[in-house]
Design a protein around this motif. Structure first.
Motif, PDB file in Angstrom:
ATOM      1  N   CYS A  77       0.834  -1.251  -0.206  1.00  0.00           N
ATOM      2  CA  CYS A  77      -0.044  -0.039   0.139  1.00  0.00           C
ATOM      3  C   CYS A  77       0.937   1.251  -0.005  1.00  0.00           C
ATOM      4  O   CYS A  77       1.827   1.143   0.477  1.00  0.00           O
ATOM      5  CB  CYS A  77      -0.904   0.017   1.145  1.00  0.00           C
ATOM      6  N   THR A  78       0.255   2.243  -0.635  1.00  0.00           N
ATOM      7  CA  THR A  78       1.148   3.592  -0.709  1.00  0.00           C
ATOM      8  C   THR A  78       0.603   4.109   0.641  1.00  0.00           C
ATOM      9  O   THR A  78      -0.435   4.077   1.206  1.00  0.00           O
ATOM     10  CB  THR A  78       0.647   4.385  -1.926  1.00  0.00           C
ATOM     11  N   PRO A  79       1.547   5.039   1.483  1.00  0.00           N
ATOM     12  CA  PRO A  79       1.140   5.573   2.577  1.00  0.00           C
ATOM     13  C   PRO A  79       0.107   6.637   2.328  1.00  0.00           C
ATOM     14  O   PRO A  79       0.143   7.331   1.284  1.00  0.00           O
ATOM     15  CB  PRO A  79       2.576   6.107   2.988  1.00  0.00           C
ATOM     16  N   GLY A  80      -0.593   6.785   3.152  1.00  0.00           N
ATOM     17  CA  GLY A  80      -1.937   7.778   3.193  1.00  0.00           C
ATOM     18  C   GLY A  80      -3.343   7.339   2.246  1.00  0.00           C
ATOM     19  O   GLY A  80      -4.009   7.946   2.401  1.00  0.00           O
ATOM     20  N   THR A  81      -3.180   5.918   2.044  1.00  0.00           N
ATOM     21  CA  THR A  81      -4.083   5.310   1.082  1.00  0.00           C
ATOM     22  C   THR A  81      -4.999   4.797   2.413  1.00  0.00           C
ATOM     23  O   THR A  81      -4.522   4.184   3.218  1.00  0.00           O
ATOM     24  CB  THR A  81      -3.683   4.335   0.178  1.00  0.00           C
ATOM     25  N   PRO A  82      -6.188   4.380   1.990  1.00  0.00           N
ATOM     26  CA  PRO A  82      -7.068   3.480   2.962  1.00  0.00           C
ATOM     27  C   PRO A  82      -6.616   2.100   3.355  1.00  0.00           C
ATOM     28  O   PRO A  82      -6.527   1.632   4.400  1.00  0.00           O
ATOM     29  CB  PRO A  82      -8.562   3.501   2.293  1.00  0.00           C
ATOM     30  N   CYS A  83      -5.961   1.471   2.478  1.00  0.00           N
ATOM     31  CA  CYS A  83      -5.450   0.128   2.578  1.00  0.00           C
ATOM     32  C   CYS A  83      -4.179   0.209   3.668  1.00  0.00           C
ATOM     33  O   CYS A  83      -3.811  -0.755   4.102  1.00  0.00           O
ATOM     34  CB  CYS A  83      -5.156  -0.429   1.374  1.00  0.00           C
ATOM     35  N   ALA A  84      -3.508   1.221   3.917  1.00  0.00           N
ATOM     36  CA  ALA A  84      -2.395   1.414   4.804  1.00  0.00           C
ATOM     37  C   ALA A  84      -2.927   1.563   6.139  1.00  0.00           C
ATOM     38  O   ALA A  84      -1.925   1.127   7.080  1.00  0.00           O
ATOM     39  CB  ALA A  84      -1.494   2.520   4.339  1.00  0.00           C
ATOM     40  N   ASP A  85      -4.137   1.806   6.316  1.00  0.00           N
ATOM     41  CA  ASP A  85      -4.384   1.675   7.770  1.00  0.00           C
ATOM     42  C   ASP A  85      -4.791   0.500   8.345  1.00  0.00           C
ATOM     43  O   ASP A  85      -5.429  -0.172   7.657  1.00  0.00           O
ATOM     44  CB  ASP A  85      -6.006   2.548   7.697  1.00  0.00           C
ATOM     45  N   PRO A  86      -4.238   0.102   9.588  1.00  0.00           N
ATOM     46  CA  PRO A  86      -4.509  -1.308   9.793  1.00  0.00           C
ATOM     47  C   PRO A  86      -5.719  -1.423  10.240  1.00  0.00           C
ATOM     48  O   PRO A  86      -6.179  -2.608  10.504  1.00  0.00           O
ATOM     49  CB  PRO A  86      -3.497  -1.384  11.178  1.00  0.00           C
ATOM     50  N   ARG A  87      -6.651  -0.583  10.666  1.00  0.00           N
ATOM     51  CA  ARG A  87      -7.939  -1.023  11.006  1.00  0.00           C
ATOM     52  C   ARG A  87      -8.768  -1.376   9.796  1.00  0.00           C
ATOM     53  O   ARG A  87      -9.625  -2.273   9.870  1.00  0.00           O
ATOM     54  CB  ARG A  87      -8.590   0.455  11.538  1.00  0.00           C
ATOM     55  N   THR A  88      -8.422  -0.846   8.401  1.00  0.00           N
ATOM     56  CA  THR A  88      -8.977  -1.542   7.333  1.00  0.00           C
ATOM     57  C   THR A  88      -8.803  -2.988   7.412  1.00  0.00           C
ATOM     58  O   THR A  88      -9.705  -3.744   6.993  1.00  0.00           O
ATOM     59  CB  THR A  88      -8.466  -0.691   6.161  1.00  0.00           C
ATOM     60  N   ARG A  89      -7.580  -3.263   7.436  1.00  0.00           N
ATOM     61  CA  ARG A  89      -7.171  -4.679   7.235  1.00  0.00           C
ATOM     62  C   ARG A  89      -8.053  -5.766   8.097  1.00  0.00           C
ATOM     63  O   ARG A  89      -8.279  -6.713   7.961  1.00  0.00           O
ATOM     64  CB  ARG A  89      -5.687  -4.976   7.403  1.00  0.00           C
TER      65      ARG A  89
END
Length: 117
Positions: A77-89
């Motif tokens: 994931c590119t930093p700053g994208t939603p997939c970089a957030d651990p809560r999303t995972r």
């Protein structure tokens, strides 16, 4: 779209559709009768029974692909994208386990239904 390009979300959706296909022969008539919908045509829904193993295989395949995507393949994931957030995972994994549990329960209905009637 090939099997390798399926995302975790599309694998879950494909698994849901395959599980519905696998259980339409057994769960479909039961649900219709529970809703008060009946008739001789309800019996024709059992015509899907020969295809049940195929749909069960597809369900398990797509659940396996979703598991692989969520747990075994490192996520880039590119930093700053939603997939970089651990809560999303974490949400994706929780959704996977809820859907997987419901799908496996749906697949088990034909084997468990005789225990209830």
């Amino acid at each position: 779209m090939g099997m390798a390009s399926l995302t975790g979300k599309s694998s879950l959706v494909a698994g849901i559709l395959a599980a519905i296909g696998a259980s339409v022969c057994c769960v479909g008539p039961l649900v219709l009768l529970a809703l008060g919908i009946g008739g001789t045509w309800v019996g024709s829904l059992t015509a899907m029974e020969p295809y049940r193993p195929f749909f069960i295989g597809l369900t398990l395949l797509f659940l396996g692909l979703a598991f692989r995507k969520l747990y075994l393949v490192p996520q880039v994931c590119t930093p700053g994208t939603p997939c970089a957030d651990p809560r999303t995972r974490r949400r994706q994994r929780l959704t996977f386990w809820i859907v997987a549990t419901l799908l496996l329960a749906l697949l088990a209905v034909p084997w468990l239904a005789p225990l209830f009637y």
